[in-house]
Design a protein around this motif. Structure first.
Motif, PDB file in Angstrom:
ATOM      1  N   UNK A 114       0.831  -1.206   0.000  1.00 34.40           N
ATOM      2  CA  UNK A 114       0.000   0.000   0.000  1.00 34.40           C
ATOM      3  C   UNK A 114       0.864   1.254   0.000  1.00 34.40           C
ATOM      4  N   UNK A 115       1.996   1.218   0.717  1.00 39.17           N
ATOM      5  CA  UNK A 115       2.894   2.373   0.744  1.00 39.17           C
ATOM      6  C   UNK A 115       3.479   2.644  -0.641  1.00 39.17           C
ATOM      7  N   UNK A 116       3.887   1.584  -1.340  1.00 39.69           N
ATOM      8  CA  UNK A 116       4.432   1.749  -2.695  1.00 39.69           C
ATOM      9  C   UNK A 116       3.373   2.248  -3.665  1.00 39.69           C
ATOM     10  N   UNK A 117       2.165   1.735  -3.535  1.00 38.48           N
ATOM     11  CA  UNK A 117       1.096   2.103  -4.468  1.00 38.48           C
ATOM     12  C   UNK A 117       0.669   3.563  -4.306  1.00 38.48           C
ATOM     13  N   UNK A 140       5.247   6.732   3.157  1.00 39.29           N
ATOM     14  CA  UNK A 140       6.191   5.895   3.886  1.00 39.29           C
ATOM     15  C   UNK A 140       5.454   4.725   4.519  1.00 39.29           C
ATOM     16  N   UNK A 141       6.180   3.637   4.774  1.00 41.26           N
ATOM     17  CA  UNK A 141       5.532   2.442   5.329  1.00 41.26           C
ATOM     18  C   UNK A 141       4.976   2.694   6.734  1.00 41.26           C
ATOM     19  N   UNK A 142       5.604   3.572   7.508  1.00 43.52           N
ATOM     20  CA  UNK A 142       5.050   3.882   8.828  1.00 43.52           C
ATOM     21  C   UNK A 142       3.744   4.664   8.697  1.00 43.52           C
ATOM     22  N   UNK A 143       3.675   5.536   7.698  1.00 42.49           N
ATOM     23  CA  UNK A 143       2.419   6.231   7.417  1.00 42.49           C
ATOM     24  C   UNK A 143       1.355   5.252   6.967  1.00 42.49           C
ATOM     25  N   UNK A 144       1.744   4.303   6.126  1.00 41.78           N
ATOM     26  CA  UNK A 144       0.804   3.280   5.662  1.00 41.78           C
ATOM     27  C   UNK A 144       0.250   2.481   6.833  1.00 41.78           C
TER      28      UNK A 144
END
Length: 318
Positions: free
Chosen positions: A114-117, A121-125
């Motif tokens: 979801x972060x890449x899409x 950032x992954x922490x935000x995701x």
């Protein structure tokens, strides 16, 4: 390519030979492009007519804008607020990415995918997952009706992500130190009627008790309901105390159904939930209720678009 205008880019794409794969990627990219104003408009529309979230007073007036959202001032408590105040989405930023991110929730993507899409950032995701999913999951049936099946499913407690463990660490999830259901297991109680309406409750550690059933089920079961469960004594005591008609099936004896008396619908929900959880490679106990609510929304298939999900999350904060 960076200096191309839209007309030049459109002409270039029109002249280029595009394969079916290229067209599919282009359609997916176009679908992911959202106007930031669309998200703000959905938020404002979902919160229309909302009273003050601080004191529930309906007397208020406009008080300027902040971050694109109209602010209001309450004439009762004199505090200001906007459409997101008091909701799980309050103080979240990057609203232009919200609708594409909710599409990732509808597709059950992992945190990193979801972060890449969506370009966050992954922490935000991870933070958004545990705001958007519980926010929309507040949309629950007020009550169940007619024939209601109830049963629990148990998962080994997990302290994934905790900095300070309260027990020795386990390797790759590990196993309980004792056999059977005990205080090392999280209990997820699920009640489901024959129309498909479903409610989930995280009752804590260990086997469910009659007191927990009373706190969870009694407010949502009408007096004329037929409650069906397995042969656990807690259901018998709860039904007798609540004056509810109760029937049970003896699963341990191999009798899974007696005509219409069965709990196969709720057990089917348990199976779908456990299979769905596998993709996330472990869920911390403190987030189990968030994931069960997320799966309940997906299983109900009532929210089909990101716009519906966002509107539901905003309205549930009223």
């Amino acid at each position: 390519m960076q200096g191309l205008s839209f007309d030049e880019l459109f002409a270039f794409l029109s002249a280029a030979p595009l394969s079916s794969t290229d067209l599919a990627r282009l359609r997916a990219w176009i679908d992911s492009v959202r106007d930031p104003a669309e998200c703000l408009a959905l938020i404002e529309a979902a919160a229309a007519g909302r009273p003050c979230p601080h004191c529930a007073c309906a007397r208020l007036h406009r008080s300027g804008f902040a971050s694109g959202l109209q602010r209001f001032r309450c004439l009762g408590c004199r505090r200001s607020f906007n459409a997101l105040t008091g909701t799980p989405l309050a103080r979240l930023r990057k609203r232009a990415c919200w609708l594409p991110y909710i599409q990732c929730l509808l597709e059950s993507r992992t945190v990193r995918d979801a972060a890449l899409a969506t370009g966050v950032h992954r922490t935000t995701s991870f933070r958004w997952r545990h705001r958007f999913a519980p926010g929309a999951a507040r949309h629950r049936p007020a009550a169940l009706s007619a024939i209601v099946e109830a049963d629990e499913t148990y998962r080994l407690e997990s302290q994934k992500g905790s900095r300070n463990l309260t027990r020795p660490p386990r390797q790759r999830g590990g196993a309980a130190r004792r056999r059977g259901i005990n205080r090392e297991h999280d209990c997820l109680l699920v009640a489901r009627d024959r129309s498909g309406a479903t409610l989930d409750f995280h009752t804590g550690r260990g086997p469910v008790t009659a007191a927990q059933l009373r706190a969870c089920l009694q407010p949502v079961l009408p007096s004329d309901v037929l409650l069906i469960s397995d042969g656990a004594a807690a259901y018998v005591r709860f039904a007798a105390d609540a004056g509810i008609t109760h029937a049970s099936v003896n699963i341990r004896a191999g009798r899974r159904a007696r005509g219409a008396i069965h709990i196969q619908n709720v057990n089917g929900w348990h199976s779908r939930f456990k299979n769905w959880l596998v993709r996330f490679k472990g869920v911390a106990s403190r987030y189990l209720a968030n994931y069960s609510g997320w799966q309940r929304l997906l299983d109900a298939q009532t929210l089909h678009t990101p716009a519906q999900w966002l509107s539901t999350a905003v309205r549930q904060g009223k």
